[in-house]
Design a protein around this motif. Structure first.
Motif, mmCIF file in Angstrom:
data_model
loop_
_atom_site.group_PDB
_atom_site.id
_atom_site.type_symbol
_atom_site.label_atom_id
_atom_site.label_comp_id
_atom_site.label_asym_id
_atom_site.label_seq_id
_atom_site.Cartn_x
_atom_site.Cartn_y
_atom_site.Cartn_z
ATOM 1 N N LYS A 173 0.834 -1.206 0.000
ATOM 2 C CA LYS A 173 0.000 0.000 0.000
ATOM 3 C C LYS A 173 0.860 1.244 0.000
ATOM 4 N N PHE A 174 0.589 2.121 -0.959
ATOM 5 C CA PHE A 174 1.180 3.459 -0.984
ATOM 6 C C PHE A 174 0.177 4.436 -0.378
ATOM 7 N N THR A 175 0.647 5.306 0.505
ATOM 8 C CA THR A 175 -0.164 6.428 0.983
ATOM 9 C C THR A 175 0.632 7.696 0.707
ATOM 10 N N PHE A 176 0.112 8.518 -0.184
ATOM 11 C CA PHE A 176 0.808 9.744 -0.566
ATOM 12 C C PHE A 176 0.208 10.939 0.178
ATOM 13 N N LEU A 177 1.045 11.608 0.956
ATOM 14 C CA LEU A 177 0.624 12.848 1.614
ATOM 15 C C LEU A 177 1.675 13.937 1.464
ATOM 16 N N ASN A 178 2.705 13.664 0.697
ATOM 17 C CA ASN A 178 3.819 14.598 0.582
ATOM 18 C C ASN A 178 3.781 15.308 -0.778
ATOM 19 N N PRO A 179 3.493 16.613 -0.795
ATOM 20 C CA PRO A 179 3.402 17.328 -2.084
ATOM 21 C C PRO A 179 4.738 17.458 -2.799
#
Length: 508
Positions: free
Chosen positions: A477-483
């Protein structure tokens, strides 16, 4: 007595015999130089954390980490901040997870913005408590202003709504459940749970959630004395959102069994898939049955600021209460969260008068007390100040731009994974979570293969990804929260996953 006013600078810099020796560690104007020196030394360690880290984790094993900490003798005082910071560096900072790096794509941990960190200094140093006005003053109204601002973003009337900052989404969800239970009991059963405890019917109360909703709902139901049996998990559709047809079916089934629906919890951004339950449909059903609707928007609340993606939350304005996690999606340091109710009069359920804090005769308009809205916190940090700093220095437009960039990136990566025959993408996402797995035609046990990849990445420290299970199958699982993360960053991560996948052998 000499009443001459001494300039602040002279007070700060002048030594005082009263603050030498055993009192020199008290935060006080005469010890400002000591405070500033300690903060500056600590800032140097923060700088080391930022500049020497090129991967998100050291890879240290838990057994070794435990041994290092256990060997510390807490009964021995250290001689200097240099010695203290060296110790903390060894057992914490060198091994702390670096959420700000693009190679961290595991959980719902966001990088944090600098204005919020500046606010954190004041929060900690002044150490206001938000329970009563005489412990916070301006902080009381600044928090209320931010609650009103958030309520307006939700589509609530800020004059009719209210809320309070909390320690996190799980606590906010607990407040939503308490309001749901107690309001139902008062309005439908004419029973006051606060005064008289649970009614005889409580064993038949039922609360409906999706089977992908946050685990805090079960824990909260247990704490409230309803038991986990009160939580009815409704299966999800192909996009892992609450299935409305099955919600209706399950509610009908529970009613026929003699049970009592008291509310529905919708999720606006599930932890595993980042998808949003059909809020409008759920609101229709809640209104039809005249029961409470709570929305867990701990993750999806970032969309409130986005012109591009705000429509995904349509229907949230019809909810009776909402969970907000600024420390997930507004790039705030932990903790910074809120619980918002549409009708502020409902919050009276939580009020309890204490003569030493908020006596009954106190005029709430003259001397407001935030403790009247809090469920389990008396002493409470002024975490709202960090968000105040952020909005005043950055503006909501820049925060929205960060969120839009993350969601756009996720769409690009989803396409990248879909087009690669070595990967299987399980589902698309409304927000920024991708669930997928690495495939090898010669390997039957894909669970073992993907678990091997995850652990190889973890103990190398080079990349941190999460995993989850769906129908017994393990997925990455990838969780992207970094712009700041780019498609090239993720392309390199995918290549590293392939590399470890190629190394997997059934002989290992």
């Amino acid at each position: 007595m000499n009443n001459e006013i001494i300039p602040l600078g002279e007070v700060i810099n002048s030594p005082s015999p009263h603050f030498s020796g055993k009192f020199n560690n008290i935060f006080h104007q005469n010890n400002y130089d000591h405070y500033r020196s300690a903060i500056n030394d600590t800032l140097d360690l923060v700088g080391k954390f930022l500049h020497r880290n090129d991967k998100p984790f050291s890879g240290i094993e838990a057994k070794k980490m435990k041994t290092m900490v256990q060997h510390i003798d807490l009964n021995r005082k250290l001689s200097s901040y240099e010695e203290l910071l060296s110790e903390v560096d060894d057992i914490y900072v060198k091994h702390a997870t670096a959420f700000h790096l693009p190679q961290y794509v595991a959980h719902l941990n966001c990088p944090i913005v600098i204005p919020a960190l500046a606010g954190e200094i004041l929060v900690s140093a002044i150490n206001s408590s938000q329970d009563t006005y005489d412990q916070s003053a301006g902080g009381t109204f600044m928090e209320r202003k931010l609650i009103d601002w958030t309520a307006e973003k939700l589509g609530y009337n800020p004059d009719e709504s209210d809320g309070v900052f909390t320690a996190g989404g799980s606590q906010s969800n607990l407040m939503g459940l308490v309001m749901m239970r107690d309001c139902f009991s008062q309005k439908k059963l004419n029973h006051n749970i606060k005064l008289d405890g649970l009614p005889s019917e409580a064993g038949r109360f039922r609360i409906f959630i999706s089977d992908k909703a946050h685990f805090s709902n079960q824990k909260n139901a247990s704490i409230m004395g309803l038991g986990e049996k009160s939580i009815v998990k409704v299966p999800t559709d192909k996009r892992f959102r609450m299935d409305i047809t099955l919600l209706k079916k399950y509610m009908k089934r529970e009613i026929l069994m003699g049970n009592i629906p008291i509310g529905i919890i919708a999720t606006a951004g599930t932890t595993d898939f980042g998808n949003i339950d059909p809020l409008e449909d759920i609101a229709n059903i809640a209104e039809q049955h005249n029961i409470w609707m709570h929305v867990d928007a701990a993750y999806g609340c970032a969309l409130l600021l986005s012109d591009k993606y705000r429509h995904l939350l349509n229907g949230i304005e019809r909810a009776d209460s909402v969970t907000i996690d600024y420390h997930k999606s507004f790039f705030q340091p932990i903790s910074s969260s809120a619980f918002i109710v549409k009708n502020k009069r409902e919050l009276r359920i939580l009020k309890h008068h204490a003569d030493y804090l908020n006596p009954e005769e106190m005029d709430e308009e003259e001397i407001p007390a935030q403790i009247n809205k809090s469920i389990i916190q008396s002493t409470r940090r002024f975490d709202a100040l960090k968000l105040w700093f952020t909005l005043r220095m950055m503006g909501q437009e820049q925060l929205a731009e960060y969120t839009d960039r993350v969601i756009d990136l996720t769409k690009d990566i989803a396409e990248m994974i879909t087009e690669d025959p070595q990967f299987e993408l399980l589902s698309d996402t409304d927000l920024s979570v991708l669930v997928f797995r690495y495939m090898r035609s010669d390997i039957k046990d894909l669970n073992a293969l993907n678990q091997f990849i995850k652990m190889k990445l973890f103990y190398s420290g080079e990349i941190l990804v999460a995993s989850t299970k769906v129908d017994g199958n393990l997925y990455l699982k990838f969780t992207f929260l970094n712009p700041i993360t780019t498609t090239e960053d993720v392309h390199q991560i995918l290549n590293k996953i392939k590399s470890h996948g190629e190394d997997f052998s059934t002989d290992k």
